[in-house]
Design a protein around this motif. Sequence first.
Motif, PDB file in Angstrom:
ATOM      1  N   PRO A  93       0.777  -1.343  -0.069  1.00 20.14           N
ATOM      2  CA  PRO A  93       0.011   0.068  -0.049  1.00 20.14           C
ATOM      3  C   PRO A  93       0.919   1.284   0.097  1.00 20.14           C
ATOM      4  O   PRO A  93       0.248   2.500  -0.193  1.00 20.14           O
ATOM      5  N   TRP A  94       2.189   1.177   0.216  1.00 25.11           N
ATOM      6  CA  TRP A  94       3.047   2.331   0.203  1.00 25.11           C
ATOM      7  C   TRP A  94       4.048   2.150  -0.885  1.00 25.11           C
ATOM      8  O   TRP A  94       5.211   2.131  -0.574  1.00 25.11           O
ATOM      9  N   PRO A  95       3.645   2.442  -2.234  1.00 26.84           N
ATOM     10  CA  PRO A  95       4.888   2.280  -3.415  1.00 26.84           C
ATOM     11  C   PRO A  95       5.859   3.106  -3.365  1.00 26.84           C
ATOM     12  O   PRO A  95       6.762   2.885  -3.779  1.00 26.84           O
ATOM     13  N   ALA A  96       5.473   4.444  -2.714  1.00 31.86           N
ATOM     14  CA  ALA A  96       6.637   5.330  -2.756  1.00 31.86           C
ATOM     15  C   ALA A  96       7.513   5.178  -1.568  1.00 31.86           C
ATOM     16  O   ALA A  96       8.329   6.337  -1.319  1.00 31.86           O
ATOM     17  N   ALA A  97       7.226   4.299  -0.690  1.00 35.80           N
ATOM     18  CA  ALA A  97       7.941   4.264   0.501  1.00 35.80           C
ATOM     19  C   ALA A  97       9.491   3.971   0.160  1.00 35.80           C
ATOM     20  O   ALA A  97       9.967   3.561  -0.856  1.00 35.80           O
ATOM     21  N   GLN A  98      10.243   4.757   1.182  1.00 37.87           N
ATOM     22  CA  GLN A  98      11.785   4.514   0.856  1.00 37.87           C
ATOM     23  C   GLN A  98      12.595   3.179   1.252  1.00 37.87           C
ATOM     24  O   GLN A  98      12.074   2.630   2.005  1.00 37.87           O
ATOM     25  N   GLY A 128       5.848   1.814   5.705  1.00 36.52           N
ATOM     26  CA  GLY A 128       6.102   0.993   4.593  1.00 36.52           C
ATOM     27  C   GLY A 128       7.554   0.996   3.988  1.00 36.52           C
ATOM     28  O   GLY A 128       7.949   0.334   3.204  1.00 36.52           O
ATOM     29  N   TRP A 129       8.309   1.687   5.053  1.00 33.44           N
ATOM     30  CA  TRP A 129       9.875   1.702   4.528  1.00 33.44           C
ATOM     31  C   TRP A 129      10.527   0.405   5.030  1.00 33.44           C
ATOM     32  O   TRP A 129      10.212  -0.456   5.638  1.00 33.44           O
ATOM     33  N   SER A 130      11.710   0.335   4.297  1.00 32.78           N
ATOM     34  CA  SER A 130      12.461  -0.987   4.552  1.00 32.78           C
ATOM     35  C   SER A 130      13.835  -0.487   5.062  1.00 32.78           C
ATOM     36  O   SER A 130      14.418   0.242   4.419  1.00 32.78           O
ATOM     37  N   PHE A 131      13.874  -0.855   6.433  1.00 33.54           N
ATOM     38  CA  PHE A 131      15.271  -1.005   6.898  1.00 33.54           C
ATOM     39  C   PHE A 131      15.763  -1.996   7.152  1.00 33.54           C
ATOM     40  O   PHE A 131      16.695  -2.343   8.172  1.00 33.54           O
ATOM     41  N   ARG A 132      15.798  -2.960   6.315  1.00 32.96           N
ATOM     42  CA  ARG A 132      16.233  -4.195   6.455  1.00 32.96           C
ATOM     43  C   ARG A 132      17.779  -4.243   6.539  1.00 32.96           C
ATOM     44  O   ARG A 132      18.595  -3.559   5.862  1.00 32.96           O
ATOM     45  N   GLY A 133      18.323  -4.873   7.738  1.00 35.00           N
ATOM     46  CA  GLY A 133      19.978  -4.739   7.976  1.00 35.00           C
ATOM     47  C   GLY A 133      20.595  -3.328   8.029  1.00 35.00           C
ATOM     48  O   GLY A 133      21.699  -3.023   7.845  1.00 35.00           O
ATOM     49  N   ALA A 134      19.496  -2.260   8.500  1.00 37.46           N
ATOM     50  CA  ALA A 134      20.038  -0.854   8.313  1.00 37.46           C
ATOM     51  C   ALA A 134      20.958  -0.765   9.830  1.00 37.46           C
ATOM     52  O   ALA A 134      20.549  -1.600  10.742  1.00 37.46           O
ATOM     53  N   LEU A 135      21.842  -0.095   9.871  1.00 37.11           N
ATOM     54  CA  LEU A 135      22.575   0.519  11.086  1.00 37.11           C
ATOM     55  C   LEU A 135      21.756   1.729  11.488  1.00 37.11           C
ATOM     56  O   LEU A 135      21.956   2.712  11.278  1.00 37.11           O
ATOM     57  N   LEU A 136      21.039   1.399  12.697  1.00 37.72           N
ATOM     58  CA  LEU A 136      20.324   2.389  13.289  1.00 37.72           C
ATOM     59  C   LEU A 136      20.634   2.667  14.749  1.00 37.72           C
ATOM     60  O   LEU A 136      20.077   3.327  15.496  1.00 37.72           O
ATOM     61  N   ILE A 137      21.936   2.501  14.844  1.00 32.48           N
ATOM     62  CA  ILE A 137      22.485   2.396  16.344  1.00 32.48           C
ATOM     63  C   ILE A 137      22.505   4.060  16.786  1.00 32.48           C
ATOM     64  O   ILE A 137      22.938   4.845  15.986  1.00 32.48           O
ATOM     65  N   ALA A 138      22.031   4.231  17.960  1.00 30.30           N
ATOM     66  CA  ALA A 138      21.589   5.523  18.534  1.00 30.30           C
ATOM     67  C   ALA A 138      20.764   6.516  17.566  1.00 30.30           C
ATOM     68  O   ALA A 138      21.051   7.995  17.452  1.00 30.30           O
ATOM     69  N   ALA A 139      20.176   6.124  16.497  1.00 28.95           N
ATOM     70  CA  ALA A 139      19.424   6.773  15.698  1.00 28.95           C
ATOM     71  C   ALA A 139      18.121   7.374  16.491  1.00 28.95           C
ATOM     72  O   ALA A 139      17.737   6.843  17.362  1.00 28.95           O
ATOM     73  N   ASP A 140      17.757   8.784  16.082  1.00 30.05           N
ATOM     74  CA  ASP A 140      16.744   9.099  16.705  1.00 30.05           C
ATOM     75  C   ASP A 140      15.300   9.246  15.895  1.00 30.05           C
ATOM     76  O   ASP A 140      15.209   9.841  15.030  1.00 30.05           O
ATOM     77  N   LEU A 141      14.464   8.340  16.459  1.00 33.39           N
ATOM     78  CA  LEU A 141      13.179   7.948  15.823  1.00 33.39           C
ATOM     79  C   LEU A 141      11.950   8.811  16.350  1.00 33.39           C
ATOM     80  O   LEU A 141      10.864   8.168  16.295  1.00 33.39           O
TER      81      LEU A 141
END
Length: 261
Positions: free
Chosen positions: A166-171, A189-202
């Motif tokens: 449903p989110w075709p424009a998701a990054q 709908g974003w893909s963060f597969r295997g992403a390095l999100l250490i100490a990221a601010d979400l």
Amino acid sequence: MSTPGLSSDCASCFGLCCVLLPFSASAGFGVDKPGGSPCLNLLTDDSCRIHATLREDGWPGCTVFECFGAGQQVSQVTYGGTSWREQDNLAEMAAVLSVMRQLHEMLVHLVEVARRSPDPAADVVRAEIEQLTSADPETLLLADVDALHERVGALLSEASARVRRPWPAAQDRTRSDLAGRRLVGDHRGWSFRGALLIAADLRGADLREVDLLGADLRDTDVRGCDLSTALFLTQPQVNGAIGDRATTLPEGLSRPTRWAS
């Protein structure tokens, strides 16, 4: 063949992770310890001397670790209730535990596929893995776990695409280095597969239907985030992140007690 327990039940385990696995002080385990050597905090009844104060005592690594139920499966099924204290081959038991943990983690994700986006092909692989979890040590150690990972990985990718359609424009931030970054807003709908999100601010981000398979969420700030329908989020990832009472988690995941403070 029924699905084995897929979350840790330490009361049904012989403290295998505290004995068989190596760990280091630099990784948050208080001291350096080789595999096959009991942790200094392990008591004779296989409970932990400082379980209630692990973080305060400098053992945060233990609070993040999750065996996905492999410990009790190896203790009670693979070795039929025989403790490591009665074994003469701890190296074999350690290798079996490693294989079992991988099998159980794959099952965790395949169970989610069955719940979120059923797929007959995924059901077939799930049944194969469930049967393997009941096998003897030799069969487990001879299993081609890498091939299973490839098959399961493909099935998870297909399920992820179906759920996120449903989110075709998701990054697509697959395997991106986002450590320490501030990522605000709507990321559905974003893909963060295997992403390095250490100490990221979400903080406050809408993370529904995001794919978090294998993402590194150590010290990732997810306070106020909606993760209620995030894909392939696991308990160890949650345990390593920073959340609060307003963080919404998917069904079946537990809120770390420290999030309340």
